[in-house]
Motif scaffolding. Structure first.
Motif, PDB file in Angstrom:
ATOM      1  N   LEU A 132       3.672  -1.702 -10.124  1.00 32.05           N
ATOM      2  CA  LEU A 132       4.593  -0.573  -9.974  1.00 32.05           C
ATOM      3  C   LEU A 132       4.600   0.004  -8.568  1.00 32.05           C
ATOM      4  O   LEU A 132       5.377   0.922  -8.275  1.00 32.05           O
ATOM      5  N   LYS A 133       3.721  -0.508  -7.693  1.00 33.78           N
ATOM      6  CA  LYS A 133       3.744  -0.078  -6.294  1.00 33.78           C
ATOM      7  C   LYS A 133       4.529  -1.047  -5.410  1.00 33.78           C
ATOM      8  O   LYS A 133       4.668  -0.821  -4.215  1.00 33.78           O
ATOM      9  N   ARG A 134       5.020  -2.105  -6.014  1.00 34.75           N
ATOM     10  CA  ARG A 134       5.803  -3.072  -5.243  1.00 34.75           C
ATOM     11  C   ARG A 134       7.209  -2.532  -4.988  1.00 34.75           C
ATOM     12  O   ARG A 134       7.828  -1.953  -5.871  1.00 34.75           O
ATOM     13  N   GLU A 291      -0.315 -13.595  -5.040  1.00 27.78           N
ATOM     14  CA  GLU A 291       0.210 -12.295  -5.446  1.00 27.78           C
ATOM     15  C   GLU A 291      -0.134 -11.176  -4.466  1.00 27.78           C
ATOM     16  O   GLU A 291       0.361 -10.062  -4.584  1.00 27.78           O
ATOM     17  N   ARG A 292      -0.983 -11.461  -3.491  1.00 24.97           N
ATOM     18  CA  ARG A 292      -1.298 -10.455  -2.472  1.00 24.97           C
ATOM     19  C   ARG A 292      -0.166 -10.301  -1.465  1.00 24.97           C
ATOM     20  O   ARG A 292      -0.107  -9.315  -0.739  1.00 24.97           O
ATOM     21  N   ALA A 293       0.727 -11.270  -1.400  1.00 20.62           N
ATOM     22  CA  ALA A 293       1.911 -11.151  -0.539  1.00 20.62           C
ATOM     23  C   ALA A 293       2.971 -10.332  -1.256  1.00 20.62           C
ATOM     24  O   ALA A 293       2.957 -10.204  -2.475  1.00 20.62           O
ATOM     25  N   GLY A 294       3.893  -9.759  -0.508  1.00 17.81           N
ATOM     26  CA  GLY A 294       4.977  -9.003  -1.107  1.00 17.81           C
ATOM     27  C   GLY A 294       5.308  -7.755  -0.305  1.00 17.81           C
ATOM     28  O   GLY A 294       4.827  -7.546   0.807  1.00 17.81           O
ATOM     29  N   LYS A 295       6.115  -6.911  -0.889  1.00 16.13           N
ATOM     30  CA  LYS A 295       6.567  -5.671  -0.269  1.00 16.13           C
ATOM     31  C   LYS A 295       5.965  -4.502  -1.022  1.00 16.13           C
ATOM     32  O   LYS A 295       6.017  -4.460  -2.253  1.00 16.13           O
ATOM     33  N   GLU A 296       5.367  -3.550  -0.307  1.00 16.61           N
ATOM     34  CA  GLU A 296       4.717  -2.407  -0.935  1.00 16.61           C
ATOM     35  C   GLU A 296       5.423  -1.121  -0.535  1.00 16.61           C
ATOM     36  O   GLU A 296       5.763  -0.916   0.639  1.00 16.61           O
ATOM     37  N   LYS A 297       5.636  -0.242  -1.508  1.00 14.51           N
ATOM     38  CA  LYS A 297       6.318   1.027  -1.257  1.00 14.51           C
ATOM     39  C   LYS A 297       5.554   1.851  -0.229  1.00 14.51           C
ATOM     40  O   LYS A 297       4.339   2.013  -0.315  1.00 14.51           O
ATOM     41  N   GLY A 298       6.282   2.393   0.739  1.00 18.16           N
ATOM     42  CA  GLY A 298       5.672   3.241   1.752  1.00 18.16           C
ATOM     43  C   GLY A 298       4.909   2.495   2.823  1.00 18.16           C
ATOM     44  O   GLY A 298       4.341   3.119   3.728  1.00 18.16           O
ATOM     45  N   LYS A 299       4.869   1.158   2.733  1.00 14.66           N
ATOM     46  CA  LYS A 299       4.158   0.353   3.725  1.00 14.66           C
ATOM     47  C   LYS A 299       5.081  -0.768   4.198  1.00 14.66           C
ATOM     48  O   LYS A 299       6.288  -0.691   4.038  1.00 14.66           O
ATOM     49  N   GLY A 300       4.511  -1.791   4.800  1.00 17.32           N
ATOM     50  CA  GLY A 300       5.302  -2.908   5.281  1.00 17.32           C
ATOM     51  C   GLY A 300       5.462  -3.987   4.227  1.00 17.32           C
ATOM     52  O   GLY A 300       5.414  -3.723   3.014  1.00 17.32           O
TER      53      GLY A 300
END
Length: 436
Positions: A132-134, A291-300
């Motif tokens: 849910l943070k993605r 799964e450690r790759a991806g887009k995170e809310k509020g970050k890069g």
């Protein structure tokens, strides 16, 4: 591997005051007694001679003993050697100081430059981004390769696999993506490859330019543990820049060598071999990394490309099959296209980007669908056309596919040093797709 540098990197101050001893030495692991570590703890194994020491990871526990997988090889160690727990765990230095450098999985430079202090130390083993943070992937990530941008469009924070047999051109496509992408930070992991390929990759594929690039290297002659954690160390470095709000391109070559390293470790620990000799831990490990790759809310974001060596061009290989199920798309390279002189040999009919439909415009989607249909139609009837069994005018759509075959091949073909913008790729695609 210079283990004296590893010793300096991990430091003596983190070692436990008590120590155990080695009670058994096997071909691939060490058995220790006398202390009570946890699974995953980093330990130092040393003799009175400073030249004989290494670090390892505790991989299994018995009631009175524990098993250590060393970062080096076991030659030279004896029963009675001391074992200390390193309380700092397995960490890697991170910071802007890494940019432009070539390092090993411990963060030790192997390019002959100055040692890296790093802004801070980060644990190599970290949890993936919580679901849910993605962030929603809604921005196009241009890679400068026409066939990918036009027909397999990927997004910022997407994970894709590059699947190919040996010698088909994975490394070449990797170099094209690194040079042509828009990412401000690039982290490249070369895991389990030949030593000679490292300088070749830097000079030929990257043009000798490591600006804003970090290269993490664990070659085939390194121990399985070094090859395994080389991938995790590279991902940790990418996560550091992502946490700073930067957009990162992560590339790893290859997932198959990474899985083979875990296969060696797992079989040495007594895990049962399953399909093609891979133990169950291999299939568990792949999502922990990917799964450690991806887009995170509020970050890069970390946009990741993982190459997968498909042995014998068999796409049902267990590593290829598992990787496809985890990733957000797959780019399949075809040996058949290399025979026709088409590079990069992207097989667009067997490749897919799961997020393309959400990223591109309706017109772009229609152009790509039209291109695929014409290309597929010509491929299905190619033999008939070549032997003269097809009469022009029998099928209007096939006639269009035949007339545009040269343009479609030209669209797929791209010189290694050629960098194409996303807009130019779309314009060329639209010209092919429009009705004549």
């Amino acid at each position: 591997m210079p283990f004296r540098k590893i010793k300096t990197h991990l430091g003596q101050k983190h070692l436990s005051p008590t120590f155990g001893t080695i009670s058994k030495v096997s071909a691939t692991s060490l058995i220790g007694i006398g202390i009570t570590p946890s699974v995953g703890d980093i330990v130092k194994v040393s003799k009175s001679s400073e030249e004989r020491e290494t670090f390892g990871m505790v991989t299994s526990l018995e009631s009175n003993s524990f098993s250590i997988s060393p970062f080096s090889f076991v030659e030279g160690f004896r029963i009675g050697d001391k074992v200390f727990i390193n309380n700092a765990g397995l960490t890697v230095p991170v910071g802007n100081e890494l940019l432009g450098r070539v390092v090993d999985p411990m963060g030790t430079p192997i390019d002959g430059g100055e040692p890296i202090s790093g802004d801070s130390m980060m644990s190599i083993i970290r949890p993936p981004i919580q679901a849910l943070k993605r962030g929603i992937i809604d921005e196009i990530f241009s890679v400068g390769v026409r066939s990918v941008d036009g027909l397999l469009t990927c997004g910022k924070g997407q994970k894709l696999g590059i699947f190919a047999g040996s010698g088909v051109g994975k490394s070449t496509l990797m170099g094209m993506i690194v040079k042509g992408s828009i990412a401000p930070i690039k982290v490249i992991a070369l895991i389990g490859e030949r030593g000679r390929e490292v300088p070749e990759f830097i000079e030929k594929n990257l043009g000798g330019d490591l600006t804003n690039t970090v290269l993490v290297v664990a070659t085939s002659d390194d121990s399985p543990l070094m090859r395994k954690y080389g991938a995790f160390a590279a991902m940790t470095i990418a996560e550091y820049f992502k946490d700073m709000g930067r957009d990162v391109l992560f590339m790893m070559d290859s997932v198959t060598r990474f899985a083979m390293a875990q296969r060696e470790i797992g079989l040495a620990l007594g895990e049962p071999p399953t399909s093609k000799g891979y133990p169950p831990s291999v299939l568990t490990l792949l999502p922990q990394l990917m799964e450690r790759a991806g887009k995170e809310k509020g970050k890069g974001s970390i946009t990741a490309f993982f190459t997968v060596l498909v042995e014998g061009d068999d796409m049902s290989d267990p590593i290829a099959d598992q990787s496809r199920s985890i990733l957000d798309g797959h780019i399949v390279l075809s040996r058949e296209l290399t025979d026709f002189g088409i590079y990069p040999p992207v097989n667009i009919l067997n490749s897919a980007s799961r997020l393309m439909g959400d990223l591109v415009s309706k017109e772009h989607r229609e152009y790509a669908q039209k291109f695929r249909r014409l290309y597929s139609l010509h491929k299905e009837n190619e033999v008939l056309v070549r032997i003269g069994a097809y009469t022009k005018g029998s099928d209007a759509e096939l006639d269009e596919a035949i007339s545009k075959k040269g343009k479609m091949d030209a669209f797929l073909r791209q010189d290694m040093g050629e960098n194409i913008t996303y807009e130019d790729s779309l314009n060329m695609l639209s010209e092919i797709a429009k009705k004549e």
